[in-house]
Design an enzyme around this catalytic site. Structure first.
Site: not given
Ligand code: NAD
Length: 456
Positions: A209, A243
């Site tokens: 997602e 998002c």
């Molecule tokens: P992110 O990708 O930075 O982090 C998401 C998760 O991944 C966190 O639990 C984090 O600890 C982990 N993570 C971060 N970097 C990592 C790495 N290098 N290796 C492994 N795991 C890692 O995203 P965010 O800042 O938490 O959320 C924002 C993004 O999420 C935006 O792009 C938003 O559009 C998207 N989003 C999508 C939805 C949806 O339902 N489609 C919902 C909410 C947010």
């Protein structure tokens, strides 16, 4: 935390077949709902400490969805987990055919920070409803909510069934080294690619997602006032950290001025322009995001807002005008309270510009013309969206929620989510009373003719 040991314990528990019982699953979901209900005050307090989210917004945009989905699953698990009879083709006569939905096994749910309860708990609930075990890794950014979810879940559910692991990149990397039966990830496209690569090593199925820049078309036949009201709510809810928020507006040139004035009036109606409005408006999650967003406010294009306060991590609802696709603010998903407005004179050109970008998670169309609405729905690829509204599509659990292309793989909510955490085991069930010799040797032309006739 020994991840290997935790996962082994969950494997053993899954193999005990206990989670395959419908009664067990319903009991666990009821228990989770009651834990959340009896700790609501702490849930409100934790999220307020993390980024100033009010009780009202927390209930409306997080807990209500979680409660609704739990009730939805409690009601439907018996039906959705039942084996389903399907027809049998003539060549297999006499036999019956059926499909058994079965849990995938040991699942990993990785949450994002912006709706910390909803985005962690909804997929976890879905996985449990479908009969899986869950290791949940919430985002580490909202510290208080992550700690509270860990405390509530880990003290009430056995570790070998449902467990929260707290941590950042290092812990997620460690988790991803192990073989799960399903990984459900919510977050950025960048990290989504990392998760997909790690999952591929074990051929683990994923639901990703992700995000993207969700366009909003505003056509000249729309109800301008109502359009502005709905867009302002959807964009500045959660301070734009949503998002599926309208990322940018494409407005028809003929109504641009009227529409901008209506946006401004709506913001003035609903938000204080200084940081004195805490119950109605959120902070930016952290300083890194605050600084990233402030850089996107191009003063030459500022139409309204633009007030910032670093200590309070506050950015007021902001509108940029006369924006072009080449501007910095159009390079990546904004994920904050900045709304760029781009005007267009030719709808085909505007559609082409959107099609030149990666497929977004959402798209919104404001118009009274069915012809225009159908044209955009047909020509633009996106995950899901709404006509004459924004955001609210995700509150209908009968609509699958997910992206396409760079905005994600797979979908969830309601039955779609249940299926995303299930395998459809297909069974042909024969009896012993008849065995036509058609498929057996010695082969003959006559047998082949009959098979050709049967198979079409
Ligand atoms: P992110 O990708 O930075 O982090 C998401 C998760 O991944 C966190 O639990 C984090 O600890 C982990 N993570 C971060 N970097 C990592 C790495 N290098 N290796 C492994 N795991 C890692 O995203 P965010 O800042 O938490 O959320 C924002 C993004 O999420 C935006 O792009 C938003 O559009 C998207 N989003 C999508 C939805 C949806 O339902 N489609 C919902 C909410 C947010």
């Amino acid at each position: 935390m020994d991840i290997n040991d935790l996962l082994q314990q969950q494997k053993v528990f899954f193999n005990s077949n206990e989670t395959k019982s419908v009664a067990f699953r319903i009991e666990q979901l009821k228990k989770l709902k009651s834990i959340l209900k009896s700790n609501e005050d702490s849930l409100y307090q934790a999220i307020y400490e993390d980024f100033g989210k009010s009780e009202f917004e927390t209930y409306v945009t997080e807990l209500s969805l979680v409660y609704h989905e739990i009730s939805n699953y409690i009601k439907n698990i018996p039906k959705w987990s039942k084996r389903k009879r399907v027809g049998t083709n003539l060549v297999n006569f006499p036999a019956k055919s059926y499909i058994i939905p079965e849990p995938l096994g040991n699942t990993l749910v990785i949450g994002a920070w912006n709706y910390p309860y909803q985005l962690s708990l909804l997929p976890a609930i879905t996985a449990l409803a479908a009969g899986n075990t869950v290791i949940l890794k919430p985002s580490e950014l909202p510290k208080e909510t992550a700690a509270l979810m860990a405390e509530l879940i880990n003290s009430n559910f056995p570790k070998n069934y449902f467990h929260v692991v707290e941590g950042g990149v290092d812990i997620t990397t460690e988790l991803l080294n192990h073989r799960f039966d399903k990984i459900f990830f919510t977050g950025s496209t960048k990290v989504g690619k990392i998760v997909y690569q790690a999952a591929a090593k074990h051929l683990t199925p994923v639901t990703l997602e992700l995000g993207g820049k969700s366009p909003t078309f505003v056509l000249d036949d729309t109800n301008v006032k109502m359009t502005a009201k709905r867009i302002v709510w959807a964009k500045f809810l959660n301070a734009g950290q949503t998002c599926v928020a309208p990322d940018y507006i494409l407005v028809e040139k003929t109504i641009e001025t009227r529409f901008l004035e209506a946006l401004k009036a709506e913001i003035e109606n609903h938000y204080d322009q200084n940081y004195t409005d805490a119950p109605n408006y959120l902070q930016i999650i952290n300083t890194t995001n605050f600084e990233r967003l402030v850089k996107l406010i191009n003063q030459d294009k500022l139409y309204f807002g633009g007030q910032t306060n670093k200590d309070a991590r506050f950015i007021s609802p902001t509108i940029l005008n006369k924006v072009s696709f080449e501007d910095e603010v159009m390079k990546d998903e904004i994920f904050g309270p900045i709304l760029p407005v781009i005007s267009f004179s030719n709808l085909d050109d505007a559609i082409q510009k959107v099609k030149d970008q990666p497929s977004p998670l959402s798209c919104y169309i404001y118009s009274k013309s069915n012809t225009t609405i159908k044209k955009i729905l047909k020509e633009v690829s996106f995950g899901g969206g709404a006509v004459n509204d924004s955001l609210m599509h995700l509150s209908n659990s009968k609509l699958p929620f997910g992206g396409v292309g760079l905005s994600g793989i797979g979908a969830y909510h309601g039955k779609t989510g249940f299926d995303a955490f299930s395998h459809q085991k297909s069974i042909l069930h024969k009896s012993f009373w008849l065995e036509p010799n058609l498929k057996y040797s010695p082969y003959s032309n006559m047998k082949l003719r009959i098979i050709k006739w049967l198979m079409g």
